[in-house]
Design an enzyme around this catalytic site. Structure first.
Site, mmCIF file in Angstrom:
data_model
loop_
_atom_site.group_PDB
_atom_site.id
_atom_site.type_symbol
_atom_site.label_atom_id
_atom_site.label_comp_id
_atom_site.label_asym_id
_atom_site.label_seq_id
_atom_site.Cartn_x
_atom_site.Cartn_y
_atom_site.Cartn_z
ATOM 1 N N GLU A 92 0.712 -1.489 0.059
ATOM 2 C CA GLU A 92 0.385 0.331 0.009
ATOM 3 C C GLU A 92 0.845 1.333 -0.180
ATOM 4 O O GLU A 92 0.873 1.951 -0.835
ATOM 5 C CB GLU A 92 -0.942 -0.180 1.291
ATOM 6 C CG GLU A 92 -1.863 1.397 1.458
ATOM 7 C CD GLU A 92 -3.503 0.953 0.994
ATOM 8 O OE1 GLU A 92 -3.795 -0.452 0.908
ATOM 9 O OE2 GLU A 92 -3.848 1.665 1.959
ATOM 10 N N ASP A 93 1.788 1.255 0.523
ATOM 11 C CA ASP A 93 2.492 2.527 1.250
ATOM 12 C C ASP A 93 3.844 2.348 0.145
ATOM 13 O O ASP A 93 4.786 3.431 0.404
ATOM 14 C CB ASP A 93 2.436 3.036 2.544
ATOM 15 C CG ASP A 93 2.024 2.806 3.196
ATOM 16 O OD1 ASP A 93 0.369 3.134 2.463
ATOM 17 O OD2 ASP A 93 1.464 2.668 4.540
ATOM 18 N N ASP A 155 -3.367 -4.490 13.273
ATOM 19 C CA ASP A 155 -2.897 -3.245 13.087
ATOM 20 C C ASP A 155 -4.295 -2.580 12.776
ATOM 21 O O ASP A 155 -3.482 -1.039 13.894
ATOM 22 C CB ASP A 155 -3.289 -2.964 11.497
ATOM 23 C CG ASP A 155 -3.198 -2.247 10.154
ATOM 24 O OD1 ASP A 155 -2.163 -1.342 10.654
ATOM 25 O OD2 ASP A 155 -4.124 -1.823 9.311
HETATM 26 MN MN MN Z 1 -1.114 -0.638 9.215
#
Ligand code: MN
Length: 716
Positions: A92-93, A155
């Site tokens: 994702e990042d 998370d």
């Molecule tokens: Mn996370």
């Protein structure tokens, strides 16, 4: 367990995130070295990928995935889960793809990372509370591996722990989402420790004032109980010892959010919830649970109506315990839970307990099996079919539902097996009736496409479009089915009117007339005179056989035409496509080009018979009900026909005849075998044929078979 005991430690102020060294030593305590090594590899990889990225708190980004992994290590999750936890934000990042993760760490880890990434992409735009339940269910339904949810929950726990760095508005949003969605999911999966922490942190962020009030009152109440609690505990422990039961008695911590939730649920004062002793007794066997219950009821008087047997009837998330409330010292209520240590472990960790890594266990299949077993029990409690749960996906808690999105991001819940047409009708009956095409995940898809969880569905409608009767064969939702049936009813009326018009024209032909040649208002006038709505209504009644066309024809005649009587009646043309208002008699099974007549059957339209059918004898008695009919050429359909095959009694002869018929591309609808003596039998078959030529071909093929004595078409 260690996780729960650390809970209160960070609640007031937060704590330092654990480093990789701390995590590694935790892993070494229960995972084999090669698994620990894999987690270390994941760390090196993630650390490089997140290099330079910082969290809002100013810490390096890598501290977040490490903290997530640490939470999962406390639940003793396996190496793959831990590695995936460390890699969970990489796709994702950073620029890394799932394929690269798969290349480095294998498919198992990549799939978990991919699952977490996908969950992150579902953004919940319009956050109405009503949708929270659907959203939770959809998340669970989407996930094929429960470990994805485990990582996602961990998370969220860490994000909640570090929520202080967020601006207040964002904080409230995340806190509400945590209470609405994530805490209930943890509860659903029985992961008590995570549920508890999410609730406490969410509650504190969302309602800081209420949190502080309850916190203060809890402290006060705990002070009051100090005097009595050790005495009660000792009394119970002594009773256990005297009875020879090995067990432990422990005080139960009260949690702020559950206090708050109980106040709201039961509409009671704060003091009524917190001025209560909370104790738990954990023993070895179920039998001992009930014995301890008896001992406790002997020591302290039980409150009537407060005993709950969740051992015999577990809660939906699998929770088991005996609950009872006793009159404690000073009349203060004493809430007691009694359970086995196994039940206790389940109550604390739920599905996580089943996934937990056990020393020396190399095969993840065993863990998977335990988790499945647990889910199966849960599913049974929810009255779902366990087979379905197991069959469809690894972790499907909602086997009978599918969750999809509208293009605007709203969630629609449909029965499993639902198609684009079901979706269209779920949106609106008008959308269903006018749908012509669909896009699934922005790609054009056939309307009959069966939808899967998480897909986005867009329906394309057209003005004047109409439902297709064929849809009735594949829709699964009640709404779509009812709407299509309603439409077909209208269609049947249309067909009846059409047939009625033809029947009336045919009757009028006798007078060298047809409907169009009549004065425009004529039909309406006659209809009203007969007590009907209008001309269409009259035609419908004719088509349905409720009004004989010849009689109506006479009534609609203009007076002068009435005199020109006498021409032969023209036959009704049967196209074979009328379907709903034309039926074929089951006594004589007419097929084209058999000579036929039509019988007007009240309410059912017309029934076609062969003209030599025995039932046609009734013709004489009701001449107005019988009309000549002819086949239109090339009816593009099959007709039911019946044949009788006389065979010698030999093993497998029926199968041979059936095979011969199938070899002639002919469908068999019905078979009946009647013995005719010791040596022969008669097989009666109903088969679908296009016409008499086709029927003859099939009969010839059967007749050529060695065991077949005779083949005949059933006499009319
Ligand atoms: Mn996370």
């Amino acid at each position: 367990m260690s996780y729960a005991s650390t809970l209160l430690g960070f609640l007031p102020g937060g704590r330092r995130a654990p480093g990789i060294a701390q995590l590694t030593s935790k892993l070494e305590s229960y995972l084999p070295p090669d698994h620990v090594e894999r987690v270390r590899d994941a760390y090196d990889y993630a650390e490089a990928a997140h290099k330079g990225q910082k969290r809002r708190s100013g810490e390096p980004y890598i501290t977040h995935p490490v903290a997530v992994a640490d939470i999962l290590a406390d639940l003793r999750m396996d190496g793959a889960t831990l590695a995936a936890a460390i890699l969970h934000d990489v796709v994702e990042d950073t620029g890394v793809s799932t394929a690269e993760i798969a290349e480095h760490f294998g498919g198992e880890i990549a799939e978990i990372v991919d699952g977490v990434t996908k969950l992150d992409q579902i953004r919940f735009k319009n956050r109405q509370e009503a949708q929270a339940e659907s959203f939770r269910k959809m998340m669970l339904a989407m996930v094929r591996d429960i470990r994805v949810i485990m990582v996602k929950l961990a998370d969220r726990v860490h994000n909640m722990r570090t929520l202080g760095a967020m601006p207040p508005a964002k904080r409230r949003l995340v806190a509400r989402e945590t209470l609405d969605i994530y805490a209930p999911i943890a509860n659903r999966l029985g992961i008590h420790s995570i549920k508890l922490e999410l609730e406490e942190l969410g509650f504190r962020s969302l309602y800081p004032k209420r949190y502080r009030v309850i916190e203060r009152e809890l402290k006060r109440s705990r002070g009051n109980q100090k005097e009595f609690l050790p005495k009660i505990t000792r009394n119970l422990a002594d009773a256990l010892k005297r009875a020879g039961i090995d067990g432990r008695v422990e005080a139960r911590e009260k949690h702020l959010f559950s206090v708050y939730a109980k106040m709201r649920r039961k509409k009671v004062q704060l003091s009524e919830v917190i001025d209560v002793f909370g104790l738990r007794i954990v023993v070895a066997t179920v039998d001992e649970c009930y014995r301890v219950l008896g001992l406790a009821h002997g020591l302290y008087r039980p409150m009537p109506g407060r005993f709950k047997d969740y051992v015999a009837i577990p809660r939906v998330n699998g929770y088991q315990s005996l609950h009872t409330t006793l009159f404690g010292p000073n009349g203060m209520p004493l809430e007691l839970q009694i359970r086995t240590s196994e039940m206790h472990e389940m109550a604390e960790s739920g599905i996580a307990a089943h996934w937990a890594y056990k020393t020396g266990e190399t095969d993840r299949g065993a863990r998977q099996e335990r988790a499945r077993e647990w889910l199966k029990n849960v599913a049974q409690l929810q009255d779902a079919s366990a087979e379905e749960v197991m069959e469809n996906v690894k972790v499907d808690l909602f086997p009978d539902k599918v969750y999809v999105f509208t293009p605007k991001g709203d969630i629609m819940r449909l029965p499993r097996g639902a198609t684009c047409v079901d979706f269209a009708y779920a949106v609106h009956t008008g959308v269903g009736n006018r749908c012509v095409a669909a896009k699934v995940d922005r790609r054009l898809a056939p309307l009959r496409t069966v939808l899967r969880n998480g897909q986005t569905v867009e329906i394309i409608t057209a003005k004047g479009a109409q439902p297709n009767p064929a849809w009735a064969s594949f829709v699964v939702s009640a709404k779509a089915r009812a709407a299509i049936r309603q439409y077909l009813k209208g269609l049947r009326r249309g067909e009846a009117i059409d047939l009625g018009g033809r029947l009336l024209n045919q009757a009028l032909e006798e007078f060298k007339l047809n409907i169009r040649a009549l004065p425009p208002e004529r039909l309406d006038q006659v209809a009203v005179a007969l007590g009907l709505e209008d001309g269409k209504d009259l035609l419908e009644k004719i088509g349905l056989g409720e009004r004989p066309a010849p009689l109506v024809a006479r009534r609609v005649l203009p007076r002068e035409e009435d005199l020109h009587e006498g021409g032969p009646q023209a036959p009704l043309a049967i196209a074979g496509t009328e379907g709903l208002v034309v039926a074929y008699a089951r006594c004589c099974f007419p097929v084209p080009p058999d000579p036929v007549v039509a019988y007007l059957s009240s309410g059912r339209g017309v029934v076609i018979h062969r003209d030599n059918c025995g039932n046609v004898a009734g013709f004489r008695k009701q001449p107005e009900k019988w009309i000549p009919a002819v086949w239109q050429k090339q009816a593009n359909r099959t007709f039911r026909s019946e044949i009788k095959v006389h065979v010698t009694n030999r093993m497998g002869v029926l199968a041979q005849v059936a095979a011969q018929i199938a070899a002639n591309q002919t469908n068999i609808d019905h078979v009946n075998v009647t013995p005719e003596g010791d040596d022969t039998s008669m097989i009666t078959l109903e088969i679908d044929v296009r016409d008499r030529g086709h029927l003859a071909q099939v009969m010839r093929a059967i007749k050529s078979m060695p065991d077949v004595i005779e083949v005949e078409r059933t006499l009319a």
